[in-house]
Write a protein that holds these residues in place. Structure first.
Motif, PDB file in Angstrom:
ATOM      1  N   SER A  76       7.605  85.380  67.935  1.00 30.37           N
ATOM      2  CA  SER A  76       6.432  84.861  68.640  1.00 30.37           C
ATOM      3  C   SER A  76       6.863  84.264  69.979  1.00 30.37           C
ATOM      4  N   ALA A  77       5.868  83.827  70.751  1.00 26.79           N
ATOM      5  CA  ALA A  77       6.140  83.159  72.028  1.00 26.79           C
ATOM      6  C   ALA A  77       6.932  81.865  71.797  1.00 26.79           C
ATOM      7  N   ALA A  78       6.698  81.189  70.681  1.00 25.62           N
ATOM      8  CA  ALA A  78       7.437  79.956  70.390  1.00 25.62           C
ATOM      9  C   ALA A  78       8.931  80.241  70.235  1.00 25.62           C
ATOM     10  N   GLU A  79       9.261  81.334  69.554  1.00 23.92           N
ATOM     11  CA  GLU A  79      10.670  81.696  69.395  1.00 23.92           C
ATOM     12  C   GLU A  79      11.276  82.146  70.721  1.00 23.92           C
ATOM     13  N   LEU A  80      10.479  82.825  71.548  1.00 17.99           N
ATOM     14  CA  LEU A  80      10.933  83.197  72.889  1.00 17.99           C
ATOM     15  C   LEU A  80      11.250  81.944  73.698  1.00 17.99           C
ATOM     16  N   ASN A  81      10.386  80.959  73.646  1.00 20.48           N
ATOM     17  CA  ASN A  81      10.617  79.700  74.366  1.00 20.48           C
ATOM     18  C   ASN A  81      11.840  78.963  73.835  1.00 20.48           C
ATOM     19  N   ARG A  82      11.994  78.937  72.532  1.00 16.71           N
ATOM     20  CA  ARG A  82      13.145  78.254  71.930  1.00 16.71           C
ATOM     21  C   ARG A  82      14.441  78.948  72.342  1.00 16.71           C
ATOM     22  N   LEU A  83      14.465  80.266  72.280  1.00 16.77           N
ATOM     23  CA  LEU A  83      15.667  81.005  72.666  1.00 16.77           C
ATOM     24  C   LEU A  83      15.949  80.831  74.153  1.00 16.77           C
ATOM     25  N   SER A  84      14.937  80.780  74.977  1.00 15.31           N
ATOM     26  CA  SER A  84      15.122  80.543  76.410  1.00 15.31           C
ATOM     27  C   SER A  84      15.737  79.163  76.647  1.00 15.31           C
ATOM     28  N   ASP A 100      23.978  78.153  79.291  1.00 18.14           N
ATOM     29  CA  ASP A 100      24.363  78.402  80.678  1.00 18.14           C
ATOM     30  C   ASP A 100      24.897  77.128  81.341  1.00 18.14           C
ATOM     31  N   LEU A 101      24.363  75.987  80.946  1.00 18.78           N
ATOM     32  CA  LEU A 101      24.810  74.710  81.495  1.00 18.78           C
ATOM     33  C   LEU A 101      26.042  74.173  80.768  1.00 18.78           C
ATOM     34  N   GLY A 102      26.504  74.894  79.755  1.00 19.63           N
ATOM     35  CA  GLY A 102      27.739  74.531  79.076  1.00 19.63           C
ATOM     36  C   GLY A 102      27.601  73.607  77.888  1.00 19.63           C
ATOM     37  N   PHE A 103      26.384  73.326  77.456  1.00 17.26           N
ATOM     38  CA  PHE A 103      26.213  72.485  76.272  1.00 17.26           C
ATOM     39  C   PHE A 103      26.758  73.216  75.054  1.00 17.26           C
ATOM     40  N   THR A 104      27.338  72.469  74.127  1.00 16.74           N
ATOM     41  CA  THR A 104      27.853  73.056  72.896  1.00 16.74           C
ATOM     42  C   THR A 104      26.687  73.373  71.964  1.00 16.74           C
ATOM     43  N   LEU A 105      26.958  74.172  70.956  1.00 13.17           N
ATOM     44  CA  LEU A 105      25.911  74.494  69.982  1.00 13.17           C
ATOM     45  C   LEU A 105      25.438  73.242  69.251  1.00 13.17           C
ATOM     46  N   ASP A 106      26.347  72.330  68.933  1.00  9.81           N
ATOM     47  CA  ASP A 106      25.944  71.082  68.276  1.00  9.81           C
ATOM     48  C   ASP A 106      25.059  70.241  69.189  1.00  9.81           C
ATOM     49  N   GLN A 107      25.401  70.178  70.481  1.00 16.35           N
ATOM     50  CA  GLN A 107      24.570  69.436  71.424  1.00 16.35           C
ATOM     51  C   GLN A 107      23.192  70.082  71.543  1.00 16.35           C
ATOM     52  N   ILE A 108      23.153  71.396  71.571  1.00 14.10           N
ATOM     53  CA  ILE A 108      21.872  72.105  71.661  1.00 14.10           C
ATOM     54  C   ILE A 108      21.036  71.840  70.422  1.00 14.10           C
ATOM     55  N   ALA A 138      21.103  69.199  68.588  1.00 11.60           N
ATOM     56  CA  ALA A 138      20.597  67.835  68.715  1.00 11.60           C
ATOM     57  C   ALA A 138      19.457  67.770  69.738  1.00 11.60           C
ATOM     58  N   LEU A 139      19.606  68.459  70.850  1.00  4.64           N
ATOM     59  CA  LEU A 139      18.554  68.473  71.875  1.00  4.64           C
ATOM     60  C   LEU A 139      17.273  69.110  71.347  1.00  4.64           C
ATOM     61  N   LEU A 140      17.413  70.191  70.591  1.00  6.49           N
ATOM     62  CA  LEU A 140      16.233  70.836  70.002  1.00  6.49           C
ATOM     63  C   LEU A 140      15.535  69.899  69.019  1.00  6.49           C
ATOM     64  N   ASP A 141      16.328  69.183  68.242  1.00  8.12           N
ATOM     65  CA  ASP A 141      15.767  68.220  67.296  1.00  8.12           C
ATOM     66  C   ASP A 141      15.005  67.133  68.048  1.00  8.12           C
ATOM     67  N   LEU A 142      15.614  66.626  69.112  1.00 11.75           N
ATOM     68  CA  LEU A 142      14.965  65.574  69.896  1.00 11.75           C
ATOM     69  C   LEU A 142      13.725  66.094  70.620  1.00 11.75           C
ATOM     70  N   ALA A 143      13.767  67.349  71.067  1.00 14.69           N
ATOM     71  CA  ALA A 143      12.629  67.929  71.776  1.00 14.69           C
ATOM     72  C   ALA A 143      11.381  67.976  70.889  1.00 14.69           C
ATOM     73  N   GLY A 144      11.586  68.048  69.596  1.00  8.94           N
ATOM     74  CA  GLY A 144      10.469  68.071  68.657  1.00  8.94           C
ATOM     75  C   GLY A 144       9.926  66.692  68.319  1.00  8.94           C
ATOM     76  N   GLN A 145      10.561  65.648  68.814  1.00 11.02           N
ATOM     77  CA  GLN A 145      10.133  64.264  68.543  1.00 11.02           C
ATOM     78  C   GLN A 145       9.549  63.677  69.830  1.00 11.02           C
ATOM     79  N   HIS A 146       8.337  64.046  70.145  1.00  8.51           N
ATOM     80  CA  HIS A 146       7.726  63.717  71.433  1.00  8.51           C
ATOM     81  C   HIS A 146       7.638  62.226  71.720  1.00  8.51           C
ATOM     82  N   ASP A 147       7.549  61.379  70.710  1.00  6.54           N
ATOM     83  CA  ASP A 147       7.428  59.940  70.918  1.00  6.54           C
ATOM     84  C   ASP A 147       8.784  59.228  70.860  1.00  6.54           C
ATOM     85  N   HIS A 148       9.850  59.963  70.651  1.00  2.00           N
ATOM     86  CA  HIS A 148      11.192  59.383  70.545  1.00  2.00           C
ATOM     87  C   HIS A 148      11.677  58.929  71.916  1.00  2.00           C
ATOM     88  N   ASP A 149      12.478  57.886  71.933  1.00  5.34           N
ATOM     89  CA  ASP A 149      13.072  57.384  73.180  1.00  5.34           C
ATOM     90  C   ASP A 149      13.980  58.447  73.783  1.00  5.34           C
TER      91      ASP A 149
END
Length: 133
Positions: free
Chosen positions: A45-53, A60-68, A70-81
């Motif tokens: 779906s478009a959601a998976e396209l966006n996630r893969l992008s 491309d910016l050099g983040f590790t898979l573990d960092q990514i 964590a970032l994906l997890d945080l991206a889903g927590q809109h009210d998180h600091d």
């Protein structure tokens, strides 16, 4: 109904190889895809396209898979600091800056080695001497 994408189309639209998409699915960076009724093909779906992008840009910016992850997890927590996202980015920046410093020192050493070359015969080569134990 939203338009579904094949794995090949997803790969072309994101610039990520098909094998890499399958790998990201195996390690959980991408959710298991839906499957078509006819042929049991992966269907995205478009959601998976966006996630893969997102994953592609972070790689491309050099983040590790573990960092990514964590970032994906945080991206889903809109009210998180946002401080946790900032901390991941700052940690990565520190690593990049250390690499740049190391590469700058390496460049200096290589320039010195090349500058010491008399362009004679290999038996008298200062570069070979410097690399030999």
């Amino acid at each position: 109904m939203d338009e579904r994408l094949t794995i090949g189309t997803l790969a072309r639209q994101t610039g990520v190889k098909v094998e890499t998409i399958r790998y990201y699915e195996r390690i959980g960076l991408l959710p298991p895809p839906a499957r078509t009724v006819d042929g049991n093909y992966r269907s995205y779906s478009a959601a998976e396209l966006n996630r893969l992008s997102f994953v592609r840009r972070a790689r491309d910016l050099g983040f590790t898979l573990d960092q990514i992850r964590a970032l994906l997890d945080l991206a889903g927590q809109h009210d998180h600091d946002c401080a946790d996202v900032d901390a991941i980015a700052r940690e990565h920046l520190d690593k990049v800056e250390r690499k740049i410093a190391d590469l700058t020192a390496l460049r200096h050493q290589l320039r010195e080695l090349i500058g010491s070359c008399s362009r004679g015969v290999v038996a008298d080569c200062r570069i070979i001497d410097a690399l030999s134990p």
